[in-house]
Write a protein that holds these residues in place. Sequence first.
Motif, short mmCIF file in Angstrom:
data_model
loop_
_atom_site.label_atom_id
_atom_site.label_comp_id
_atom_site.label_asym_id
_atom_site.label_seq_id
_atom_site.Cartn_x
_atom_site.Cartn_y
_atom_site.Cartn_z
N GLY A 93 -45.82 -6.50 -38.73
CA GLY A 93 -45.22 -7.33 -37.70
C GLY A 93 -46.05 -8.52 -37.29
O GLY A 93 -46.95 -8.96 -38.02
N ASP A 94 -45.78 -9.01 -36.09
CA ASP A 94 -46.41 -10.21 -35.56
C ASP A 94 -46.90 -9.97 -34.14
O ASP A 94 -46.29 -9.25 -33.37
CB ASP A 94 -45.40 -11.36 -35.52
N ALA A 95 -48.01 -10.63 -33.82
CA ALA A 95 -48.46 -10.75 -32.44
C ALA A 95 -47.80 -12.03 -31.90
O ALA A 95 -47.89 -13.08 -32.53
CB ALA A 95 -49.97 -10.86 -32.38
N VAL A 96 -47.12 -11.91 -30.79
CA VAL A 96 -46.34 -13.02 -30.25
C VAL A 96 -46.73 -13.28 -28.81
O VAL A 96 -46.93 -12.35 -28.04
CB VAL A 96 -44.82 -12.71 -30.34
N MET A 97 -46.82 -14.56 -28.48
CA MET A 97 -46.92 -15.00 -27.08
C MET A 97 -45.65 -15.77 -26.78
O MET A 97 -45.37 -16.79 -27.41
CB MET A 97 -48.13 -15.90 -26.86
N ASP A 98 -44.86 -15.26 -25.87
CA ASP A 98 -43.64 -15.92 -25.42
C ASP A 98 -43.87 -16.47 -24.02
O ASP A 98 -44.53 -15.82 -23.19
CB ASP A 98 -42.47 -14.93 -25.33
N PHE A 99 -43.32 -17.63 -23.76
CA PHE A 99 -43.36 -18.23 -22.44
C PHE A 99 -41.94 -18.58 -22.04
O PHE A 99 -41.23 -19.26 -22.80
CB PHE A 99 -44.23 -19.51 -22.42
N PHE A 100 -41.51 -18.10 -20.88
CA PHE A 100 -40.17 -18.34 -20.38
C PHE A 100 -40.25 -19.10 -19.07
O PHE A 100 -41.08 -18.78 -18.22
CB PHE A 100 -39.43 -17.02 -20.14
N ARG A 101 -39.38 -20.09 -18.90
CA ARG A 101 -39.24 -20.76 -17.61
C ARG A 101 -37.91 -20.33 -17.02
O ARG A 101 -36.89 -20.29 -17.71
CB ARG A 101 -39.28 -22.28 -17.76
N LEU A 102 -37.94 -20.02 -15.73
CA LEU A 102 -36.74 -19.56 -15.05
C LEU A 102 -36.35 -20.54 -13.95
O LEU A 102 -37.23 -21.16 -13.32
CB LEU A 102 -36.94 -18.18 -14.44
N GLU A 103 -35.07 -20.68 -13.73
CA GLU A 103 -34.51 -21.42 -12.59
C GLU A 103 -33.51 -20.50 -11.92
O GLU A 103 -32.66 -19.91 -12.60
CB GLU A 103 -33.78 -22.69 -13.05
N ASP A 104 -33.59 -20.41 -10.61
CA ASP A 104 -32.68 -19.56 -9.85
C ASP A 104 -32.62 -18.15 -10.43
O ASP A 104 -31.54 -17.52 -10.49
CB ASP A 104 -31.28 -20.18 -9.80
N GLY A 105 -33.78 -17.65 -10.89
CA GLY A 105 -33.86 -16.28 -11.37
C GLY A 105 -33.25 -16.05 -12.74
O GLY A 105 -33.02 -14.91 -13.13
N ARG A 106 -33.01 -17.12 -13.50
CA ARG A 106 -32.40 -17.00 -14.84
C ARG A 106 -33.25 -17.77 -15.85
O ARG A 106 -33.82 -18.81 -15.54
CB ARG A 106 -30.98 -17.56 -14.85
N ILE A 107 -33.31 -17.28 -17.08
CA ILE A 107 -34.09 -17.92 -18.14
C ILE A 107 -33.39 -19.19 -18.59
O ILE A 107 -32.21 -19.17 -18.94
CB ILE A 107 -34.27 -16.96 -19.33
N VAL A 108 -34.15 -20.31 -18.59
CA VAL A 108 -33.58 -21.60 -19.00
C VAL A 108 -34.39 -22.32 -20.07
O VAL A 108 -33.94 -23.33 -20.62
CB VAL A 108 -33.37 -22.54 -17.79
N GLU A 109 -35.60 -21.79 -20.38
CA GLU A 109 -36.44 -22.47 -21.36
C GLU A 109 -37.40 -21.46 -21.99
O GLU A 109 -37.82 -20.50 -21.34
CB GLU A 109 -37.22 -23.60 -20.69
N HIS A 110 -37.75 -21.70 -23.26
CA HIS A 110 -38.60 -20.75 -24.01
C HIS A 110 -39.51 -21.47 -24.99
O HIS A 110 -39.10 -22.40 -25.67
CB HIS A 110 -37.70 -19.77 -24.78
N TRP A 111 -40.77 -21.00 -25.05
CA TRP A 111 -41.76 -21.40 -26.05
C TRP A 111 -42.30 -20.12 -26.67
O TRP A 111 -42.33 -19.08 -26.01
CB TRP A 111 -42.95 -22.12 -25.42
N ASP A 112 -42.79 -20.20 -27.90
CA ASP A 112 -43.49 -19.05 -28.47
C ASP A 112 -44.55 -19.49 -29.47
O ASP A 112 -44.51 -20.58 -30.01
CB ASP A 112 -42.55 -18.03 -29.10
N VAL A 113 -45.53 -18.60 -29.66
CA VAL A 113 -46.56 -18.75 -30.68
C VAL A 113 -46.58 -17.41 -31.40
O VAL A 113 -46.68 -16.35 -30.77
CB VAL A 113 -47.94 -19.05 -30.05
N ILE A 114 -46.47 -17.45 -32.74
CA ILE A 114 -46.33 -16.23 -33.52
C ILE A 114 -47.45 -16.17 -34.56
O ILE A 114 -47.68 -17.14 -35.28
CB ILE A 114 -44.95 -16.19 -34.21
N GLN A 115 -48.12 -15.01 -34.64
CA GLN A 115 -49.23 -14.81 -35.58
C GLN A 115 -49.02 -13.47 -36.29
O GLN A 115 -48.87 -12.44 -35.63
CB GLN A 115 -50.54 -14.80 -34.81
N PRO A 116 -49.01 -13.46 -37.62
CA PRO A 116 -48.88 -12.19 -38.33
C PRO A 116 -50.02 -11.24 -37.98
O PRO A 116 -51.17 -11.65 -37.82
CB PRO A 116 -48.96 -12.58 -39.82
#
Length: 128
Positions: A93-116
């Motif tokens: 699998g992969d080691a993943v760092m996900d970043f989520f931005r929320l507005e009004d308690g809901r997910i509206v944006e996403h970034w990730d960095v993925i490393q095997p």
Amino acid sequence: MSAQLEHNRHVVREFLDLVFNQHAVDEGIARCMGPSYRQHNPQVADGVENFRQFFTAFFRDFPLSSLVIKRLIAEDDLVAVHLHWQSHPDQPGDAVMDFFRLEDGRIVEHWDVIQPVAMQSANANSMF
């Protein structure tokens, strides 16, 4: 921790479990995503419908895929998640760092960095 930060943590944890462990893409979207969605992973187009289409097809191809959350950190309108992702249980699998931005308690944006996940390491430390 403020009520808003705890709520954001809960939303992201629920989203990841619904979509990426249960493969309940529509339910994850309905319960956790905002009306708009901005994506920074170059493989997935912006928009809620594009997310739905991409991951519905992905889970048809990888029905045994899943993730395990290792760390989850919330600050302001962002939630960062360190996780172990496997498209199949027999693969490292992969080691993943996900970043989520929320507005009004809901997910509206996403970034990730993925490393095997490395099969060999110069140290005895886990990637997690």
